[in-house]
Design a protein around this motif. Structure first.
Motif, PDB file in Angstrom:
ATOM      1  N   GLY A 181      30.809  33.707 -75.973  1.00  0.00           N
ATOM      2  CA  GLY A 181      31.971  34.550 -75.763  1.00  0.00           C
ATOM      3  C   GLY A 181      32.208  35.481 -76.934  1.00  0.00           C
ATOM      4  N   SER A 182      33.151  36.408 -76.749  1.00  0.00           N
ATOM      5  CA  SER A 182      33.413  37.405 -77.784  1.00  0.00           C
ATOM      6  C   SER A 182      33.893  36.771 -79.077  1.00  0.00           C
ATOM      7  N   MET A 183      34.808  35.801 -78.997  1.00  0.00           N
ATOM      8  CA  MET A 183      35.285  35.125 -80.202  1.00  0.00           C
ATOM      9  C   MET A 183      34.331  34.023 -80.637  1.00  0.00           C
ATOM     10  N   GLY A 184      33.711  33.366 -79.676  1.00  0.00           N
ATOM     11  CA  GLY A 184      32.774  32.293 -80.008  1.00  0.00           C
ATOM     12  C   GLY A 184      31.593  32.773 -80.823  1.00  0.00           C
ATOM     13  N   GLU A 185      31.095  33.962 -80.497  1.00  0.00           N
ATOM     14  CA  GLU A 185      29.971  34.514 -81.245  1.00  0.00           C
ATOM     15  C   GLU A 185      30.341  34.828 -82.688  1.00  0.00           C
ATOM     16  N   LEU A 186      31.608  35.222 -82.903  1.00  0.00           N
ATOM     17  CA  LEU A 186      32.054  35.521 -84.269  1.00  0.00           C
ATOM     18  C   LEU A 186      32.269  34.254 -85.086  1.00  0.00           C
ATOM     19  N   LEU A 187      32.701  33.192 -84.419  1.00  0.00           N
ATOM     20  CA  LEU A 187      32.995  31.950 -85.139  1.00  0.00           C
ATOM     21  C   LEU A 187      31.756  31.076 -85.330  1.00  0.00           C
ATOM     22  N   ALA A 188      30.753  31.250 -84.487  1.00  0.00           N
ATOM     23  CA  ALA A 188      29.548  30.412 -84.562  1.00  0.00           C
ATOM     24  C   ALA A 188      28.847  30.496 -85.916  1.00  0.00           C
ATOM     25  N   PRO A 189      28.660  31.690 -86.505  1.00  0.00           N
ATOM     26  CA  PRO A 189      28.013  31.746 -87.825  1.00  0.00           C
ATOM     27  C   PRO A 189      28.796  31.025 -88.917  1.00  0.00           C
ATOM     28  N   LEU A 190      30.096  30.861 -88.708  1.00  0.00           N
ATOM     29  CA  LEU A 190      30.925  30.155 -89.689  1.00  0.00           C
ATOM     30  C   LEU A 190      30.915  28.647 -89.466  1.00  0.00           C
ATOM     31  N   GLY A 191      30.188  28.207 -88.455  1.00  0.00           N
ATOM     32  CA  GLY A 191      30.132  26.782 -88.149  1.00  0.00           C
ATOM     33  C   GLY A 191      31.354  26.264 -87.417  1.00  0.00           C
ATOM     34  N   ILE A 192      32.119  27.165 -86.808  1.00  0.00           N
ATOM     35  CA  ILE A 192      33.339  26.784 -86.091  1.00  0.00           C
ATOM     36  C   ILE A 192      33.076  26.850 -84.595  1.00  0.00           C
ATOM     37  N   LYS A 193      33.235  25.731 -83.923  1.00  0.00           N
ATOM     38  CA  LYS A 193      33.073  25.660 -82.480  1.00  0.00           C
ATOM     39  C   LYS A 193      34.406  25.281 -81.863  1.00  0.00           C
ATOM     40  N   VAL A 194      34.897  26.135 -80.988  1.00  0.00           N
ATOM     41  CA  VAL A 194      36.214  25.932 -80.384  1.00  0.00           C
ATOM     42  C   VAL A 194      36.099  25.360 -78.982  1.00  0.00           C
ATOM     43  N   ALA A 195      35.364  26.043 -78.122  1.00  0.00           N
ATOM     44  CA  ALA A 195      35.249  25.593 -76.733  1.00  0.00           C
ATOM     45  C   ALA A 195      34.514  24.262 -76.654  1.00  0.00           C
ATOM     46  N   PHE A 196      34.991  23.407 -75.767  1.00  0.00           N
ATOM     47  CA  PHE A 196      34.383  22.106 -75.481  1.00  0.00           C
ATOM     48  C   PHE A 196      34.483  21.154 -76.676  1.00  0.00           C
ATOM     49  N   THR A 197      35.554  21.295 -77.449  1.00  0.00           N
ATOM     50  CA  THR A 197      35.844  20.419 -78.577  1.00  0.00           C
ATOM     51  C   THR A 197      37.344  20.133 -78.593  1.00  0.00           C
ATOM     52  N   PRO A 198      37.791  19.135 -79.369  1.00  0.00           N
ATOM     53  CA  PRO A 198      39.235  18.906 -79.501  1.00  0.00           C
ATOM     54  C   PRO A 198      39.986  20.129 -80.032  1.00  0.00           C
ATOM     55  N   LEU A 199      39.313  20.962 -80.830  1.00  0.00           N
ATOM     56  CA  LEU A 199      39.955  22.184 -81.315  1.00  0.00           C
ATOM     57  C   LEU A 199      40.325  23.105 -80.157  1.00  0.00           C
ATOM     58  N   GLY A 200      39.491  23.139 -79.129  1.00  0.00           N
ATOM     59  CA  GLY A 200      39.813  23.937 -77.954  1.00  0.00           C
ATOM     60  C   GLY A 200      41.045  23.412 -77.227  1.00  0.00           C
ATOM     61  N   ILE A 201      41.215  22.094 -77.216  1.00  0.00           N
ATOM     62  CA  ILE A 201      42.404  21.504 -76.597  1.00  0.00           C
ATOM     63  C   ILE A 201      43.662  21.951 -77.340  1.00  0.00           C
ATOM     64  N   VAL A 202      43.605  21.901 -78.669  1.00  0.00           N
ATOM     65  CA  VAL A 202      44.750  22.343 -79.478  1.00  0.00           C
ATOM     66  C   VAL A 202      45.059  23.810 -79.210  1.00  0.00           C
ATOM     67  N   LEU A 203      44.028  24.626 -79.107  1.00  0.00           N
ATOM     68  CA  LEU A 203      44.216  26.050 -78.832  1.00  0.00           C
ATOM     69  C   LEU A 203      44.901  26.270 -77.487  1.00  0.00           C
ATOM     70  N   ALA A 204      44.432  25.575 -76.455  1.00  0.00           N
ATOM     71  CA  ALA A 204      45.031  25.730 -75.126  1.00  0.00           C
ATOM     72  C   ALA A 204      46.482  25.267 -75.113  1.00  0.00           C
ATOM     73  N   LEU A 205      46.763  24.150 -75.750  1.00  0.00           N
ATOM     74  CA  LEU A 205      48.134  23.633 -75.782  1.00  0.00           C
ATOM     75  C   LEU A 205      49.047  24.531 -76.605  1.00  0.00           C
ATOM     76  N   THR A 206      48.524  25.118 -77.663  1.00  0.00           N
ATOM     77  CA  THR A 206      49.318  26.052 -78.461  1.00  0.00           C
ATOM     78  C   THR A 206      49.690  27.277 -77.640  1.00  0.00           C
ATOM     79  N   PHE A 207      48.749  27.764 -76.861  1.00  0.00           N
ATOM     80  CA  PHE A 207      49.005  28.916 -75.989  1.00  0.00           C
ATOM     81  C   PHE A 207      50.079  28.595 -74.954  1.00  0.00           C
ATOM     82  N   ILE A 208      49.976  27.424 -74.350  1.00  0.00           N
ATOM     83  CA  ILE A 208      50.880  27.068 -73.261  1.00  0.00           C
ATOM     84  C   ILE A 208      52.311  26.824 -73.766  1.00  0.00           C
TER      85      ILE A 208
END
Length: 276
Positions: free
Chosen positions: A122-149
């Motif tokens: 994805g557009s943001m995933g590609e930017l975060l991947a080189p930094l070693g940050i994975k959001v989708a399909f991780t607990p971090l993605g859950i926090v992101l979705a709940l923060t949005f909601i």
């Protein structure tokens, strides 16, 4: 001669009766049915279901991510409400309307959008991947979705209180030599504290029961990113109605206890401020 004062609404007895009847049908009956259904399990069987290792892991993911998302919105929601109330800038009405978008947007649409953007390709995933940050399909993605909601719950709870806050109090404190930090800590924050606690409680309660936006971005991996509502759905798909009910009762009890605790803190804060 005294004239009887008429009210637009019906009398107290009729209004109270309707209120109690409505709350009984909408709230108490479903919760009572849930508790009665769970009584079909013995105490030992109930405990065995709700303490399964996979279920315990889902508790940690659900409550941990919900707490973190509510804490994030506690600070970011206060900042957004402050900007919307205290400053005038172009497109202010548009930004104010954006705050309510999570209310109107179907949760499944939000989950798909977040998963698409933050996926490895994805557009943001590609930017975060080189930094070693994975959001989708991780607990971090859950926090992101709940923060949005849950963002609107804090903003819309704090915003009216900020609007009613008298700026003259801050000006008086400043004229007496108080710094900006002292004004915020001793004048503004005590007034906002009950509203902040209420917004936090609403955000936390909403996050605990969230399902639609989370399952698309969580990955739903057992022991890693599997939420408790998904465990309930899995039990129902297996026709294990008693097991699903037992887990739901735990969620109900914990959520109700936390809400009572936070409302107690809110009452204490309001009472303390009233004595000053």
């Amino acid at each position: 001669m005294a004239f009887k004062k008429h009210s637009v609404l019906p009398g107290f007895n009729l209004s109270l009766g309707y209120t109690l009847l409505y709350l009984t049908i909408i709230v108490l009956l479903p919760l009572s049915a849930l508790l009665l259904k769970s009584s079909g399990l013995t105490a030992h069987a109930f405990w065995a279901v709700v303490t399964e290792p996979r279920v315990l892991a889902s508790y940690r993911v659900t409550f941990g991510a919900s707490l973190l998302a509510a804490l994030i919105n506690l600070f970011s929601g206060l900042l957004i409400a402050w900007v919307l109330v205290r400053y005038s800038f172009p497109a202010k009405r548009f930004i104010d309307a954006l705050v309510d978008l999570p209310f109107a947007l179907p949760t499944a649409v939000a989950g798909i959008a977040l998963a698409t953007i933050y996926a490895p390709n994805g557009s943001m995933g590609e930017l975060l991947a080189p930094l070693g940050i994975k959001v989708a399909f991780t607990p971090l993605g859950i926090v992101l979705a709940l923060t949005f909601i849950t963002l609107p719950f804090v903003v819309r709870t704090v915003q009216p209180v900020l609007q009613d806050l008298e700026v003259e109090l801050e000006e008086a404190a400043s004229s007496l030599g108080a710094t900006r930090l002292q004004i915020f800590w001793k004048v503004i924050l005590p007034t906002l504290l009950p509203a902040l606690l209420t917004g936090f409680a609403l955000a936390f309660a909403r996050a605990i029961g969230e399902y639609g936006s989370v399952i698309f971005i969580a990955g739903n991996m057992p022991y890693v990113s599997e939420i408790t509502p998904l465990m309930i759905i899995s039990k129902l798909e297996q026709y294990d109605y008693l097991g699903a009910t037992a887990i739901a009762v735990v969620m109900l009890v914990v959520s109700f206890g936390l809400l009572l605790l936070i409302n107690g803190l809110q009452w204490w804060s309001a009472k303390r401020l009233g004595r000053r």
